[in-house]
Design a protein around this motif. Structure first.
Motif, mmCIF file in Angstrom:
data_model
loop_
_atom_site.group_PDB
_atom_site.id
_atom_site.type_symbol
_atom_site.label_atom_id
_atom_site.label_comp_id
_atom_site.label_asym_id
_atom_site.label_seq_id
_atom_site.Cartn_x
_atom_site.Cartn_y
_atom_site.Cartn_z
ATOM 1 N N UNK A 55 0.636 -1.117 0.191
ATOM 2 C CA UNK A 55 0.017 -0.217 -0.429
ATOM 3 C C UNK A 55 0.529 1.291 0.189
ATOM 4 N N UNK A 56 2.216 1.226 1.009
ATOM 5 C CA UNK A 56 2.889 2.394 0.925
ATOM 6 C C UNK A 56 4.152 2.492 -0.092
ATOM 7 N N UNK A 57 3.710 1.580 -0.705
ATOM 8 C CA UNK A 57 4.227 2.239 -2.617
ATOM 9 C C UNK A 57 3.467 1.921 -3.503
ATOM 10 N N UNK A 58 2.174 2.118 -3.344
ATOM 11 C CA UNK A 58 1.236 2.143 -3.923
ATOM 12 C C UNK A 58 1.773 4.595 -3.881
ATOM 13 N N UNK A 59 1.609 4.272 -2.742
ATOM 14 C CA UNK A 59 1.598 6.516 -2.252
ATOM 15 C C UNK A 59 2.988 7.007 -2.281
ATOM 16 N N UNK A 60 3.884 5.737 -2.444
ATOM 17 C CA UNK A 60 5.750 6.421 -2.795
ATOM 18 C C UNK A 60 5.468 6.748 -4.341
ATOM 19 N N UNK A 61 4.885 5.874 -5.232
ATOM 20 C CA UNK A 61 5.023 6.026 -6.474
ATOM 21 C C UNK A 61 4.450 7.277 -7.380
ATOM 22 N N UNK A 62 2.826 7.735 -6.088
ATOM 23 C CA UNK A 62 2.548 8.818 -7.074
ATOM 24 C C UNK A 62 3.419 10.432 -6.359
ATOM 25 N N UNK A 63 4.302 10.021 -5.671
ATOM 26 C CA UNK A 63 4.742 11.270 -5.103
ATOM 27 C C UNK A 63 5.756 11.355 -5.843
ATOM 28 N N UNK A 64 6.884 10.268 -5.745
ATOM 29 C CA UNK A 64 8.147 9.957 -6.938
ATOM 30 C C UNK A 64 7.241 10.608 -8.533
ATOM 31 N N UNK A 65 6.220 10.589 -9.155
ATOM 32 C CA UNK A 65 5.741 10.850 -10.376
ATOM 33 C C UNK A 65 5.312 12.236 -10.336
ATOM 34 N N UNK A 66 4.873 13.164 -9.366
ATOM 35 C CA UNK A 66 4.404 14.490 -9.134
ATOM 36 C C UNK A 66 6.537 15.210 -8.579
ATOM 37 N N UNK A 67 7.205 14.413 -8.263
ATOM 38 C CA UNK A 67 8.378 14.966 -8.405
ATOM 39 C C UNK A 67 9.050 14.910 -9.736
ATOM 40 N N UNK A 68 8.694 14.256 -10.736
ATOM 41 C CA UNK A 68 9.229 14.250 -11.955
ATOM 42 C C UNK A 68 8.499 15.527 -12.407
ATOM 43 N N UNK A 69 7.316 15.290 -12.386
ATOM 44 C CA UNK A 69 6.791 16.779 -13.110
ATOM 45 C C UNK A 69 6.309 17.907 -12.957
ATOM 46 N N UNK A 70 7.360 17.817 -11.428
ATOM 47 C CA UNK A 70 7.930 19.326 -10.785
ATOM 48 C C UNK A 70 9.283 19.864 -11.703
ATOM 49 N N UNK A 71 10.471 19.094 -12.070
ATOM 50 C CA UNK A 71 11.305 18.819 -13.355
ATOM 51 C C UNK A 71 11.157 19.124 -14.237
ATOM 52 N N UNK A 72 10.124 18.772 -14.851
ATOM 53 C CA UNK A 72 9.532 19.654 -16.369
ATOM 54 C C UNK A 72 8.752 20.361 -16.485
ATOM 55 N N UNK A 73 8.436 20.858 -15.045
ATOM 56 C CA UNK A 73 8.126 21.966 -14.983
ATOM 57 C C UNK A 73 9.796 23.159 -15.270
ATOM 58 N N UNK A 74 10.825 22.446 -14.072
ATOM 59 C CA UNK A 74 11.124 23.228 -14.176
ATOM 60 C C UNK A 74 12.179 23.401 -15.820
#
Length: 218
Positions: free
Chosen positions: A82-101
């Protein structure tokens, strides 16, 4: 045999998270390097890498759901998935911010910067290390490391506040610097939000081990 299979699948799940985290770390690091060097090719690589991260999120999510459905794990095993499911969401959003930059880098690629970039790369360096260490804490189920990583968020917040003050002063002194200053403020905010996502990962890691939800921002 069933338990051995399940243990192997859990180990593979952790390896998948490490792989996803590594790509996200590279995207973040490359986005800042592209910003510093005004390298549009590198910025474009960051943008393109987002598709890889998105696919990994879907694949890992599918693996987690299949493990839950087919193996019917209980207690700690279920929490790990269950925590892996949550963590991948945070990782994906971190990648989105890298794209924003990276997208801001492309917008500013032809302009001379109003100031040397020092604190923004420093923030990004801290945060990239936080991403790596938070996933390491999850893989090793290390509560103390998760807590230690989350504490670095204070340093990131401090740098963000410092950058905000400096850029605000520049804008007040010279209205011609407002456009770039605003973009740099956005970048600082993206990095600060990444640190928040890392804190989420640390909180979920602790939950996976203990079953308790702890607010690490307190």
């Amino acid at each position: 045999m069933t338990r051995n299979y399940f243990d192997n699948e859990l180990q593979e799940l952790k390896l998948d998270l490490i792989r996803m985290s590594s790509i996200v770390e590279d995207a973040l690091s490359n986005s800042i390097n592209a910003l510093k060097k005004q390298d549009t090719d590198l910025a474009e690589q960051v943008i393109e890498s987002d598709d890889i991260v998105d696919k990994m999120e879907i694949d890992i999510e599918d693996k987690c759901l299949k493990l839950i459905a087919l193996q019917q794990p209980i207690a700690k095993d279920l929490r790990i998935i269950a925590t892996a499911l949550k963590i991948i969401t945070d990782l994906e959003r971190i990648a989105d911010h890298a794209v924003d930059i990276a997208k801001i880098t492309k917008r500013l690629s032809k302009e001379k910067y109003i100031k040397e970039l020092i604190d923004i790369p420093r923030m990004a360096y801290i945060v990239t290390g936080m991403v790596k260490d938070s996933i390491d804490a999850y893989v090793k189920q290390d509560i103390e490391k998760a807590k230690e990583v989350s504490k670095r968020d204070d340093e990131v917040d401090g740098l963000h506040a410092q950058i905000f003050r400096e850029l605000l002063l520049l804008m007040m002194e010279d209205p011609r610097k407002i456009n770039q200053s605003t973009y740099f403020l956005f970048i600082s905010q993206y990095i600060e939000r990444i640190a928040d996502h890392v804190t989420n990962i640390c909180e979920w890691t602790i939950y996976g081990v203990t079953g308790e939800h702890i607010d690490l921002n307190e």
